[in-house]
Design a protein around this motif. Structure first.
Motif, short mmCIF file in Angstrom:
data_model
loop_
_atom_site.label_atom_id
_atom_site.label_comp_id
_atom_site.label_asym_id
_atom_site.label_seq_id
_atom_site.Cartn_x
_atom_site.Cartn_y
_atom_site.Cartn_z
N VAL A 32 44.68 40.85 36.75
CA VAL A 32 44.33 40.08 37.95
C VAL A 32 44.06 38.65 37.54
O VAL A 32 43.28 38.39 36.61
CB VAL A 32 43.09 40.67 38.65
CG1 VAL A 32 42.66 39.76 39.80
CG2 VAL A 32 43.37 42.07 39.17
N SER A 33 44.72 37.74 38.23
CA SER A 33 44.52 36.30 37.96
C SER A 33 44.02 35.62 39.23
O SER A 33 44.33 36.06 40.34
CB SER A 33 45.83 35.64 37.54
OG SER A 33 46.37 36.26 36.40
N TRP A 34 43.28 34.55 39.04
CA TRP A 34 42.76 33.78 40.16
C TRP A 34 43.25 32.34 40.08
O TRP A 34 43.31 31.76 38.99
CB TRP A 34 41.23 33.79 40.14
CG TRP A 34 40.60 35.10 40.49
CD1 TRP A 34 40.29 36.12 39.62
CD2 TRP A 34 40.17 35.53 41.78
NE1 TRP A 34 39.71 37.15 40.31
CE2 TRP A 34 39.62 36.82 41.63
CE3 TRP A 34 40.20 34.95 43.06
CZ2 TRP A 34 39.10 37.54 42.71
CZ3 TRP A 34 39.67 35.67 44.12
CH2 TRP A 34 39.13 36.94 43.94
N TYR A 35 43.56 31.78 41.26
CA TYR A 35 44.03 30.41 41.35
C TYR A 35 43.31 29.70 42.49
O TYR A 35 42.94 30.31 43.49
CB TYR A 35 45.54 30.36 41.63
CG TYR A 35 46.38 30.84 40.49
CD1 TYR A 35 46.61 32.20 40.28
CD2 TYR A 35 46.96 29.95 39.60
CE1 TYR A 35 47.36 32.65 39.22
CE2 TYR A 35 47.74 30.39 38.54
CZ TYR A 35 47.93 31.74 38.36
OH TYR A 35 48.70 32.17 37.30
N GLN A 36 43.13 28.41 42.31
CA GLN A 36 42.59 27.56 43.37
C GLN A 36 43.72 26.66 43.88
O GLN A 36 44.44 26.07 43.08
CB GLN A 36 41.46 26.68 42.82
CG GLN A 36 40.83 25.78 43.87
CD GLN A 36 39.97 24.68 43.24
OE1 GLN A 36 40.49 23.80 42.56
NE2 GLN A 36 38.68 24.73 43.47
N GLN A 37 43.87 26.58 45.18
CA GLN A 37 44.90 25.72 45.75
C GLN A 37 44.27 24.69 46.68
O GLN A 37 43.58 25.04 47.64
CB GLN A 37 45.94 26.53 46.52
CG GLN A 37 47.12 25.68 47.00
CD GLN A 37 48.19 26.49 47.69
OE1 GLN A 37 47.89 27.48 48.35
NE2 GLN A 37 49.43 26.09 47.54
#
Lengths: 113, 112
Positions: A32-37
């Motif tokens: 699981v990876s997390w990104y901020q946009q």
């Protein structure tokens, strides 16, 4: 087959508060990876978890943290919220290794006021 | 650090036209490259994944190519439709795990 589920979909928080976001990956996926946009910075990597271990971390302050549970569900926490933390937070799920397709959830829209 | 660039930033075409979106990356030691579509305020939908050993991947009206030696990938959309209007993003992974580097995207508008 259910996709990646992120909850909640929308959040409004006050500056200084903390927030916890949740991500349930596709069944059988262990990464699981997390990104901020944001409009100004685009998509930026926060961190990745694999089998409950953080494997990679992006260039974000320590206020951003995460964890992964034994069922592969992941949470990310942001403490002492700042106005600049307002963003769409996206979670991605992958089967296992480095060479597999990533599937994204619908995101959590966080607004800090 | 991998850097991904997409051109053009925005594209407006009449319905039915064929079009090409471009993606370039600086580190050619990639396992794969993935193309995504994003509708306003929504998450990313995976369109195509090209493995490093492949040169092309096709899905319906979409065809993606990968040229590692030149650091380029293209997404070809045939017979465009208004429903294709969205932002298209390409992503190249790091060599240390499932960390993707994203381009800034191409915003596509297909005019009926």
């Amino acid at each position: 087959k259910a996709g990646v589920t992120q909850t909640p979909r929308y959040l409004i928080k006050t500056r200084g508060q903390q927030v916890t976001l949740s991500c349930s990956p596709i069944s059988g996926h262990r990464s699981v990876s997390w990104y901020q946009q944001t409009p100004g910075q685009g998509l930026q990597f926060l961190f990745e978890y694999f089998s409950e271990t953080q494997r990679n971390k992006g260039n974000f302050p320590g206020r951003f943290s995460g964890r992964q549970f034994s069922n592969s569900r992941s949470e990310m926490n942001v403490s002492t919220l700042e106005l600049g933390d307002s963003a769409l937070y996206l979670c991605a799920s992958s089967l296992a290794s480095d060479n597999t397709e990533a599937f994204f959830g619908q995101g959590t829209r966080l607004t800090v006021v | 650090k991998q850097e991904v660039t997409q051109i053009p930033a925005a594209l407006s075409v009449p319905e039915g036209e064929n079009l090409v979106l471009n993606c370039s990356f600086t580190d050619s030691a990639i396992y794969n490259l993935q193309w995504f579509r994003q509708d306003p305020g929504k998450g990313l939908t995976s369109l195509l994944l090209i493995q490093s050993s492949q040169r092309e991947q096709t899905s319906g009206r979409l065809n993606a190519s990968l040229d590692k030696s030149s650091g380029r990938s293209t997404l070809y959309i045939a017979a465009s439709q208004p429903g294709d209007s969205a932002t298209y993003l390409c992503a190249a992974p790091s060599n240390t795990g499932n960390q993707f580097y994203f381009g800034t995207g191409t915003s596509l508008t297909v005019i009926p």
